[in-house]
Design a protein around this motif. Structure first.
Motif, PDB file in Angstrom:
ATOM      1  N   SER A  36      19.518  29.434  90.614  1.00  0.00           N
ATOM      2  CA  SER A  36      19.660  29.836  89.224  1.00  0.00           C
ATOM      3  C   SER A  36      19.143  28.777  88.251  1.00  0.00           C
ATOM      4  O   SER A  36      19.126  28.991  87.043  1.00  0.00           O
ATOM      5  CB  SER A  36      21.129  30.089  88.928  1.00  0.00           C
ATOM      6  OG  SER A  36      21.846  28.909  89.151  1.00  0.00           O
ATOM      7  N   ALA A  37      18.721  27.641  88.801  1.00  0.00           N
ATOM      8  CA  ALA A  37      18.325  26.538  87.917  1.00  0.00           C
ATOM      9  C   ALA A  37      17.238  26.969  86.939  1.00  0.00           C
ATOM     10  O   ALA A  37      17.327  26.702  85.739  1.00  0.00           O
ATOM     11  CB  ALA A  37      17.870  25.341  88.734  1.00  0.00           C
ATOM     12  N   GLU A  38      16.227  27.657  87.420  1.00  0.00           N
ATOM     13  CA  GLU A  38      15.113  28.045  86.553  1.00  0.00           C
ATOM     14  C   GLU A  38      15.594  28.978  85.450  1.00  0.00           C
ATOM     15  O   GLU A  38      15.294  28.793  84.271  1.00  0.00           O
ATOM     16  CB  GLU A  38      14.020  28.730  87.366  1.00  0.00           C
ATOM     17  CG  GLU A  38      13.337  27.791  88.348  1.00  0.00           C
ATOM     18  CD  GLU A  38      12.407  28.553  89.278  1.00  0.00           C
ATOM     19  OE1 GLU A  38      11.933  29.633  88.879  1.00  0.00           O
ATOM     20  OE2 GLU A  38      12.166  28.077  90.402  1.00  0.00           O
ATOM     21  N   ARG A  39      16.330  29.975  85.861  1.00  0.00           N
ATOM     22  CA  ARG A  39      16.830  30.929  84.874  1.00  0.00           C
ATOM     23  C   ARG A  39      17.743  30.230  83.882  1.00  0.00           C
ATOM     24  O   ARG A  39      17.745  30.537  82.697  1.00  0.00           O
ATOM     25  CB  ARG A  39      17.621  32.031  85.598  1.00  0.00           C
ATOM     26  CG  ARG A  39      16.728  32.875  86.454  1.00  0.00           C
ATOM     27  CD  ARG A  39      16.965  34.333  86.130  1.00  0.00           C
ATOM     28  NE  ARG A  39      15.796  35.109  86.436  1.00  0.00           N
ATOM     29  CZ  ARG A  39      15.840  36.337  86.948  1.00  0.00           C
ATOM     30  NH1 ARG A  39      17.014  36.883  87.238  1.00  0.00           N
ATOM     31  NH2 ARG A  39      14.737  37.015  87.147  1.00  0.00           N
ATOM     32  N   PHE A  40      18.509  29.300  84.392  1.00  0.00           N
ATOM     33  CA  PHE A  40      19.425  28.585  83.521  1.00  0.00           C
ATOM     34  C   PHE A  40      18.645  27.808  82.468  1.00  0.00           C
ATOM     35  O   PHE A  40      19.024  27.773  81.292  1.00  0.00           O
ATOM     36  CB  PHE A  40      20.286  27.628  84.347  1.00  0.00           C
ATOM     37  CG  PHE A  40      21.711  27.655  83.942  1.00  0.00           C
ATOM     38  CD1 PHE A  40      22.674  28.188  84.777  1.00  0.00           C
ATOM     39  CD2 PHE A  40      22.114  27.173  82.705  1.00  0.00           C
ATOM     40  CE1 PHE A  40      23.996  28.232  84.382  1.00  0.00           C
ATOM     41  CE2 PHE A  40      23.430  27.219  82.315  1.00  0.00           C
ATOM     42  CZ  PHE A  40      24.373  27.748  83.153  1.00  0.00           C
ATOM     43  N   GLN A  41      17.549  27.236  82.889  1.00  0.00           N
ATOM     44  CA  GLN A  41      16.736  26.493  81.933  1.00  0.00           C
ATOM     45  C   GLN A  41      16.213  27.432  80.854  1.00  0.00           C
ATOM     46  O   GLN A  41      16.247  27.122  79.660  1.00  0.00           O
ATOM     47  CB  GLN A  41      15.574  25.826  82.678  1.00  0.00           C
ATOM     48  CG  GLN A  41      14.699  24.971  81.776  1.00  0.00           C
ATOM     49  CD  GLN A  41      15.491  23.849  81.137  1.00  0.00           C
ATOM     50  OE1 GLN A  41      16.067  23.029  81.819  1.00  0.00           O
ATOM     51  NE2 GLN A  41      15.573  23.825  79.811  1.00  0.00           N
ATOM     52  N   GLU A  42      15.766  28.600  81.266  1.00  0.00           N
ATOM     53  CA  GLU A  42      15.307  29.594  80.293  1.00  0.00           C
ATOM     54  C   GLU A  42      16.420  29.940  79.315  1.00  0.00           C
ATOM     55  O   GLU A  42      16.196  30.099  78.121  1.00  0.00           O
ATOM     56  CB  GLU A  42      14.888  30.888  81.009  1.00  0.00           C
ATOM     57  CG  GLU A  42      13.566  30.832  81.739  1.00  0.00           C
ATOM     58  CD  GLU A  42      13.365  32.100  82.568  1.00  0.00           C
ATOM     59  OE1 GLU A  42      12.669  32.025  83.602  1.00  0.00           O
ATOM     60  OE2 GLU A  42      13.914  33.152  82.193  1.00  0.00           O
ATOM     61  N   LEU A  43      17.616  30.058  79.887  1.00  0.00           N
ATOM     62  CA  LEU A  43      18.757  30.428  79.053  1.00  0.00           C
ATOM     63  C   LEU A  43      19.034  29.358  78.003  1.00  0.00           C
ATOM     64  O   LEU A  43      19.295  29.669  76.831  1.00  0.00           O
ATOM     65  CB  LEU A  43      19.994  30.628  79.939  1.00  0.00           C
ATOM     66  CG  LEU A  43      21.287  30.979  79.217  1.00  0.00           C
ATOM     67  CD1 LEU A  43      21.137  32.246  78.391  1.00  0.00           C
ATOM     68  CD2 LEU A  43      22.419  31.136  80.211  1.00  0.00           C
ATOM     69  N   VAL A  44      18.966  28.112  78.427  1.00  0.00           N
ATOM     70  CA  VAL A  44      19.175  27.031  77.476  1.00  0.00           C
ATOM     71  C   VAL A  44      18.129  27.107  76.372  1.00  0.00           C
ATOM     72  O   VAL A  44      18.448  26.994  75.169  1.00  0.00           O
ATOM     73  CB  VAL A  44      19.124  25.660  78.187  1.00  0.00           C
ATOM     74  CG1 VAL A  44      19.091  24.538  77.162  1.00  0.00           C
ATOM     75  CG2 VAL A  44      20.317  25.516  79.117  1.00  0.00           C
ATOM     76  N   ASP A  45      16.890  27.323  76.738  1.00  0.00           N
ATOM     77  CA  ASP A  45      15.832  27.444  75.740  1.00  0.00           C
ATOM     78  C   ASP A  45      16.148  28.565  74.763  1.00  0.00           C
ATOM     79  O   ASP A  45      16.039  28.404  73.541  1.00  0.00           O
ATOM     80  CB  ASP A  45      14.481  27.717  76.432  1.00  0.00           C
ATOM     81  CG  ASP A  45      14.019  26.511  77.251  1.00  0.00           C
ATOM     82  OD1 ASP A  45      14.584  25.413  77.068  1.00  0.00           O
ATOM     83  OD2 ASP A  45      13.099  26.676  78.064  1.00  0.00           O
ATOM     84  N   GLU A  46      16.562  29.684  75.330  1.00  0.00           N
ATOM     85  CA  GLU A  46      16.864  30.843  74.488  1.00  0.00           C
ATOM     86  C   GLU A  46      18.028  30.534  73.528  1.00  0.00           C
ATOM     87  O   GLU A  46      17.990  30.917  72.355  1.00  0.00           O
ATOM     88  CB  GLU A  46      17.246  32.027  75.391  1.00  0.00           C
ATOM     89  CG  GLU A  46      17.406  33.340  74.667  1.00  0.00           C
ATOM     90  CD  GLU A  46      16.063  33.958  74.274  1.00  0.00           C
ATOM     91  OE1 GLU A  46      15.027  33.559  74.871  1.00  0.00           O
ATOM     92  OE2 GLU A  46      16.052  34.818  73.372  1.00  0.00           O
ATOM     93  N   ALA A  47      19.023  29.847  74.075  1.00  0.00           N
ATOM     94  CA  ALA A  47      20.182  29.522  73.242  1.00  0.00           C
ATOM     95  C   ALA A  47      19.779  28.613  72.088  1.00  0.00           C
ATOM     96  O   ALA A  47      20.261  28.756  70.957  1.00  0.00           O
ATOM     97  CB  ALA A  47      21.254  28.857  74.092  1.00  0.00           C
ATOM     98  N   ARG A  48      18.867  27.681  72.360  1.00  0.00           N
ATOM     99  CA  ARG A  48      18.421  26.789  71.297  1.00  0.00           C
ATOM    100  C   ARG A  48      17.633  27.551  70.233  1.00  0.00           C
ATOM    101  O   ARG A  48      17.790  27.322  69.035  1.00  0.00           O
ATOM    102  CB  ARG A  48      17.571  25.664  71.880  1.00  0.00           C
ATOM    103  CG  ARG A  48      18.446  24.628  72.565  1.00  0.00           C
ATOM    104  CD  ARG A  48      17.644  23.590  73.304  1.00  0.00           C
ATOM    105  NE  ARG A  48      18.535  22.567  73.862  1.00  0.00           N
ATOM    106  CZ  ARG A  48      18.178  21.719  74.795  1.00  0.00           C
ATOM    107  NH1 ARG A  48      16.948  21.772  75.298  1.00  0.00           N
ATOM    108  NH2 ARG A  48      19.032  20.820  75.235  1.00  0.00           N
ATOM    109  N   ALA A  49      16.820  28.466  70.717  1.00  0.00           N
ATOM    110  CA  ALA A  49      16.067  29.288  69.769  1.00  0.00           C
ATOM    111  C   ALA A  49      17.036  30.090  68.911  1.00  0.00           C
ATOM    112  O   ALA A  49      16.876  30.195  67.686  1.00  0.00           O
ATOM    113  CB  ALA A  49      15.124  30.219  70.535  1.00  0.00           C
ATOM    114  N   ALA A  50      18.044  30.638  69.559  1.00  0.00           N
ATOM    115  CA  ALA A  50      19.025  31.445  68.822  1.00  0.00           C
ATOM    116  C   ALA A  50      19.757  30.598  67.796  1.00  0.00           C
ATOM    117  O   ALA A  50      20.012  31.043  66.666  1.00  0.00           O
ATOM    118  CB  ALA A  50      20.021  32.069  69.799  1.00  0.00           C
ATOM    119  N   ALA A  51      20.081  29.374  68.192  1.00  0.00           N
ATOM    120  CA  ALA A  51      20.809  28.491  67.278  1.00  0.00           C
ATOM    121  C   ALA A  51      19.953  28.149  66.063  1.00  0.00           C
ATOM    122  O   ALA A  51      20.467  27.824  64.990  1.00  0.00           O
ATOM    123  CB  ALA A  51      21.237  27.215  68.006  1.00  0.00           C
ATOM    124  N   ALA A  52      18.651  28.214  66.231  1.00  0.00           N
ATOM    125  CA  ALA A  52      17.746  27.871  65.138  1.00  0.00           C
ATOM    126  C   ALA A  52      17.423  29.089  64.267  1.00  0.00           C
ATOM    127  O   ALA A  52      16.778  28.974  63.228  1.00  0.00           O
ATOM    128  CB  ALA A  52      16.456  27.279  65.712  1.00  0.00           C
TER     129      ALA A  52
END
Lengths: 192, 192, 192, 192
Positions: free
Chosen positions: D68-84
């Motif tokens: 799940s590491a790869e997907r998790f990284q994507e998720l973090v990216d998405e969360a940062r985008a959402a926060a912005a």
DNA sequence: CATGAATGAGTCTTCATTCAT
DNA sequence: CATGAATGAAGACTCATTCAT
């Protein structure tokens, strides 16, 4: 007194360093109470590849022999000194204590001392030398009427390993070791 | 003299048969020189499932103890007989020879004799009984001035295991076994 | 209110006692946090043979269903009461809280509530009854404009199990459970 | 945006190939509905020795995390985008849908998302990063009066896993997933 | 009906040794 | 020569289920 025995063609400097590291780590493992001598583990701890360990020591026994070579050499020296002693019985006493103490301290040494078959010719040579010296010692002691006539060098070796076995089992009170050794010595005395 | 020890609640006929088969196979394995006592292998050879072996003996040591329980009981009987002997030294002699012969014949017995910790309470009980009998024997021998004062029942056990170890290593000449035993006995004699 | 449902032909007294013991032990196991429900273990703890457990419950799921049957019956009763409530939304609220609290308290109940396929016909009947009552409740709430039109009885069941899952993961602060339940209820409200 | 996470010291080509094969097979197993992730089976299907699997992944959880590491990284990216995102609520909506879709698609990802304890430090780092981004997002949404004040980042994660649980149980109608997600979002909205 | 011993496939895990890099 | 990844046989142990008693 006795020249350090060579392992065939001289090793390259780095190879010698690796070999020494492996031996060092193996000794530490034994000292730490782990006598499984797993070559993988040793390799890792020594910071070398497993293959390197296997190159130097084709199997566990070879490693054991190498580990104990130095001590064995000391033992041979001690046996020769004992054989030269005026008082054969005193020499025997010294020799047995010396061996026992080292065997209790070094599982690798014990393993090789007990083992019947050796991998390294060096070990076989050392054993023959030891046997020779002890035989002389026993001969002199027997001629002096100090010890029984029905034990040979090999018996003494086996009995000492037995005493070592007894001393190793259970607690390791140094005084008890002395008692056990004394039992062996008195048992070896000439009857009557 | 001592009643046959019970195995807890009486086993069903088929269970008892399987248990006996497993013990039988285990004994054969030991006799064949394989003292690894692999429960898988034993199950296969005994024609039972692994689970059955595990049900009867949760681990290797439990199997060892069971293997030696009968012999151990004999040993306790022998020790009590020896303790009752008029001539304490002769009793000791008989007891040590008895133990040595059986230990050489049965690795499982030896293992349990040497082992410090037991799984089955039955074994612990037997050991305590043995220790008690030997202690009495030694007391009498000591009072008679026949043996040295610095060895206890536990020392005798350990030393005998050591002698067994010596006798087992190398060739197995029966005469040599007698010599080794004699070395031990003389070593135990009172000094002087 | 609802008669206790029967398990086919009446059980003999001893059989019924055994069945009850098994259920009792199973409940204790679940309460102790072990939801593996190993039939061997349960049999041992209940003091009956494995075979007996298997006779009453052909597999783990059957046991789960039996475990939750009583609670399920309570749940059906509660759902009917809720369906009869004047205030449909209040009824829904009560019903969801009731279910959630019991689900958090009883893994077996949760398992059956979530499970799609049942072994015991009794369970299927209960589920159908539950579904019927909830469907009526939702109908009334929808007609009153209190909840969204795009969720059915089955959705509510699934969503509640989801909330239960969330509440079970991590810490089990009771206040948090209320918050999670409130999130669900507000989420079910008619859009405004 | 975020650099591809490194797997410690670069792997040898063949090792990397094996590692990839194992991961590939594991993903297929999960996709096929078998989430037992038996390392033996995976090794066989991947055409490598068991030892190889164990070398790369000391246990099942480590494999899950890697999966799940790869997907998790994507998720973090998405969360940062959402926060912005200007519109915090819209950002939250996007993030939850993104997570839900991926979780439904990947059991391994779900398992790690739900799990409280991680083996790989990499996973812990990713989780902390995710938590940080979501916390920021929630802060902004709360300040804008868009969501209720009594839920934190961790609650959102748990509730989403719950919704995922609900969506996974029973049929998997995509429309229903949207409904469930909407229920969650409305439930998170500020009251009033 | 009850019992619980027996089953044995299945799973996990280790480790000595090889060999491609 | 050195490396260490890969191997896979081997062993330990579990547990759901059956069936003789």
């Amino acid at each position: 007194m006795t020249p350090k025995s060579e392992q065939g063609p001289a090793l390259r400097a780095d190879a010698a360093r690796n070999r020494a590291r492996v031996l060092q780590v193996a000794r530490e493992q034994l000292a730490a109470g782990d006598d499984s001598l797993q070559l993988n583990t040793i390799a890792r701890l020594a910071g070398v590849g497993v293959g390197t360990v296997y190159r130097h020591f084709p199997n566990r026994h070879a490693l054991w022999e190498a580990l104990s070579a130095e001590r064995f050499q000391e033992l041979v020296d001690e046996a020769r000194a004992a054989a030269a002693d005026e008082d054969a019985l005193a020499g025997l006493h010294r020799l047995l204590r010396f061996t026992l103490v080292h065997a209790l301290d070094d599982t690798g040494f014990t393993a090789v001392l007990e083992s019947a078959s050796d991998n390294e010719t060096q070990t076989s040579v050392l054993k023959a030398e030891l046997d020779q010296a002890v035989a002389e010692l026993l001969d002199r002691a027997r001629r002096a009427g100090a010890i029984r006539r029905d034990v040979e060098a090999d018996d003494v070796r086996r009995l000492l390993c037995g005493i070592e076995h007894a001393a190793r089992s259970g607690d390791s009170d140094p005084h008890r070791v002395e008692v056990y050794l004394d039992v062996l010595l008195r048992g070896l005395r000439a009857a009557g």
